[in-house]
Design an enzyme around this catalytic site. Structure first.
Site, PDB file in Angstrom:
ATOM      1  CD  GLU A 533      -2.640  -1.206   0.422  1.00 44.17           C
ATOM      2  OE1 GLU A 533      -2.764  -0.316  -0.879  1.00 44.17           O
ATOM      3  OE2 GLU A 533      -3.194  -2.405  -0.142  1.00 44.17           O
ATOM      4  CG  ASP A 601       2.212  -7.388  -5.844  1.00 46.91           C
ATOM      5  OD1 ASP A 601       1.522  -6.930  -4.715  1.00 46.91           O
ATOM      6  OD2 ASP A 601       1.459  -8.251  -6.333  1.00 46.91           O
TER       7      ASP A 601
HETATM    8 ZN   LIG Z   1      -2.952  -2.127  -4.555  1.00 45.74          ZN
END
Ligand SMILES: [Zn+2]
Length: 700
Positions: A533, A601
């Site tokens: 995030e 990621d």
């Molecule tokens: Zn995301």
């Protein structure tokens, strides 16, 4: 709605082009969970295939036994760790709701609302008995509407959640995040994305044929004779195809500069002449004035080319087809609160055919979700009291701080960024607001009334209540404490306009976070989610917003070019994965659409590992010490990959790849692992082995 694999970037765009995919289940007599759902262990030894070589295929090693141990239940389109926890949380919500569903003078006003909402939704005999009566007044209006009355009727329908023609809503101004403004957007499609109307493979044509057959059945259920219903359904597809041709793809919409189009209301009005927007605005309960990006009466238009095309399509379509279109949109929106024949048919198309789910969700899940969606902060308040210990908030906040420090160090060491951009990047990082668990102040539902005997009306009233709350923000100061997800949600998000990262209590649970497990495992699980995030603030979209949440270019041209070269590597890497199908029907991962998520990621995992090493050093943890046969560093990477263990139906994967900015789960594991600087050491992999390629990608 099962929140599968959604670690979202809440770009806060209007969700106007989203179909009602999540409103498509039905009545079964199961009043309570018949399966007892249990969380996955934090470190899941049973999923590991120890015979697989971690250096060749890390997903196979970490998750190789998952699918065999997790057959997909008939009422799911797939199973993964998000689904496992979603089932546990929903079971807990259902327990809370069953308690408050019983009438009692001791219930607080919020307990009465959530309990009665649930009780009404669960009362399927009542829903059968009421038949179409709850929507009959709207069906009558649709039957008699003329083209001159469509704008007003569209406003009335949109206010209760019906996807009629286009989107309208409230939006933080991308370029001045202190302002809340009105926005209009493309919309009105019943299939998941514009490409579903334009792709030419056999599977695509089959889906369109199935869609037409589905609409015809729904219209027949609402009283049309079958030949007329089939004729109308075909015309509806033609009408929607015209809207689709004027719509931008999900990929094109990632370019926020391209979709940010401020307009005066007068200019917008001119683009839709001779239709008058005023009756629409009144019917949807928009404020009388729309202070916006260009002064007292202005708005953002996310796709100016769409509106003249919409008006032309309406002009070219006979009123009978437009009435049938609105009738269908109304039925599909409220399908779960309508009789079984309608609910089953809606499920059959949206979930069985589009996502491969053989059997409907049990009623208790549908109704728990309906309450979460309508009264999420009333239900969420009880949920966090019962299921989110105070210590979890403190401990996860400490992890968030560790990961933010890791990013601070990371920025210091990046070789591709100039000092000028680095200073700005740090300003933005230091301005990120951390929101953990649940809101500091709860939403007030006192003006929303809920009846134990009006299931459909409850949903419509709650949607209208939320619509009015949203539109009422236009022209008002921003509430920085507001949340965009309910507390029990198994998900997390970054909002670029708020520059905040948000982790609902629903994901701060095993297996993602377990206060009882070791640091390595928690940093691999939720630490990577937190890093993900945070990195969204610096992905292809997020990097274009500054620390104040404004869309503005704070990069030197050379650094921006470097960034694009770095992310181009990820576009190529993920774009090479074939997700499902063969030949003309093969669907590859869309490297451009998934770029933001893949960047998050990859960067998130780098940051989580840095934070883990720093934490281990600080707390005197030996990362080479083995637990369950694995070192701390190995447990970290296994835990990360196990976030993405999955078993999915091909239809679900196909739908995801075409519409969703997230790569399918198993690509998220290996796709990031091959780019990790710490991985080869942790598993003693040779350079050049498949998981340690000579060329790897690194952005953050
Ligand atoms: Zn995301």
């Amino acid at each position: 709605m099962p929140a599968r694999t959604r670690l979202v970037l809440a770009a806060a765009l209007l969700a106007a082009s989203m179909p009602s995919l999540c409103r498509s289940q039905t009545a079964t007599p199961d009043a309570a969970p018949q399966t007892q759902y249990v969380p996955s262990p934090a470190f899941d030894l049973s999923s590991i295939d120890a015979k697989a070589d971690p250096c060749s295929d890390f997903y196979k090693f970490a998750c190789g036994n998952f699918a065999a141990n997790h057959p997909i239940p008939a009422d799911q389109s797939g199973v993964d760790q998000f689904y496992v926890l979603y089932n546990v949380n929903t079971q807990e919500l259902s327990g809370i709701l069953q308690k408050f569903a019983a009438p009692s003078p001791d219930r607080t006003p919020n307990e009465q609302k959530i309990g009665d909402f649930y009780a009404a939704c669960m009362n399927t005999p009542l829903i059968e008995k009421q038949n179409l009566a709850p929507i009959q007044p709207l069906l009558d209006k649709i039957d008699s509407v003329r083209k001159s009355g469509l704008a007003e009727l569209a406003g009335e329908l949109q206010r209760i959640g019906v996807n009629a023609f286009f989107g309208f809503g409230e939006q933080q101004d991308f370029k001045d995040s202190t302002k809340q403004v009105a926005a209009v957007d493309q919309g009105g499609l019943g299939l998941p994305e514009r490409d579903y109307y334009t792709r030419t493979g056999d599977k695509d044509k089959q889906i369109r044929d199935q869609y037409v057959a589905h609409i015809a059945k729904m219209l027949a259920f609402a009283g049309e004779l079958p030949p007329q219903a089939t004729h109308d359904a075909q015309n509806i597809l033609t009408f929607e195809t015209a809207l689709a041709n004027a719509s931008m793809t999900v990929t094109a919409r990632r370019d926020l500069e391209a979709i940010y189009r401020p307009q005066t209301v007068a200019a917008f009005q001119a683009s839709i002449a001779p239709v008058d927007i005023a009756p629409f605005l009144e019917a949807i309960h928009a404020p009388a004035a729309l202070p916006g990006p260009l002064g007292p009466d202005s708005l953002i238009n996310f796709n100016p080319a769409f509106f003249p095309a919409l008006i032309a399509a309406i002009h070219a379509t006979d009123i009978e087809t437009l009435r049938a279109y609105l009738r269908y949109q109304l039925l599909t929106t409220f399908a779960t609160q309508l009789p079984k024949r309608i609910n089953d048919e809606n499920f059959d198309f949206y979930r069985r055919k589009l996502q491969g789910q053989p059997k409907q969700d049990p009623r208790w899940k549908i109704c728990s979700n309906a309450v979460d969606s309508a009264l999420g902060e009333a239900l969420g308040q009880v949920y966090v009291q019962q299921y989110f210990p105070a210590g979890s908030k403190e401990k996860t906040l400490a992890m968030v701080h560790d990961i933010e420090s890791a990013m601070d160090h990371d920025l210091d060491t990046l070789d591709w960024m100039s000092p000028a951009t680095r200073i700005k990047a740090k300003e933005k990082l230091h301005a990120v607001a951390d929101k953990i668990g649940y809101p500091d102040h709860w939403r007030d539902y006192s003006k929303l009334s809920v009846s134990p005997t009006e299931p459909l009306e409850n949903v419509a009233h709650a949607t209208a209540f939320e619509n009015d709350r949203e539109l009422n923000k236009i022209g008002k100061p921003v509430d920085k404490l507001e949340w965009g997800m309910t507390p029990p949600t198994v998900n997390a998000y970054y909002n670029p306009s708020m520059n905040d990262i948000n982790f609902p209590a629903g994901i701060l649970q095993p297996s993602f976070y377990d206060p009882a497990t070791d640091v390595a495992v928690n940093y691999g699980h939720i630490g990577a989610v937190i890093g993900h995030e945070l990195t969204h603030g610096f992905d292809d979209e997020g990097r274009k917003f500054d620390g104040l949440g404004n869309l503005t270019d704070w990069w030197t041209p050379a650094d921006a070019k470097n960034f694009e070269a770095k992310t181009g590597c990820l576009v190529n890497e993920y774009g090479s994965f074939t997700a499902v199908g063969e030949g003309k029907d093969a669907v590859k991962v869309n490297g451009q659409l998934t770029l933001g998520e893949n960047t998050a990621d990859n960067g998130g995992l780098v940051l989580a590992y840095m934070a883990y090493l720093a934490r281990a050093k600080k707390d005197g943890i030996d990362i080479t010490k083995k637990t369950d046969g694995y070192t701390g560093a190995q447990r970290f990477y296994i835990a990360f990959a196990q976030n993405w263990c999955e078993n999915s139906r091909p239809e679900q994967v196909r739908n995801q790849v075409l519409t969703d900015p997230h790569s399918p789960d198993h690509f998220r594991a290996n796709g990031a692992i091959v780019n990790q600087p710490g991985f080869a050491d942790a598993f003693s992999c040779k350079q050049g082995s498949p998981m340690v390629p000579a060329q790897s990608c690194r952005v953050w």
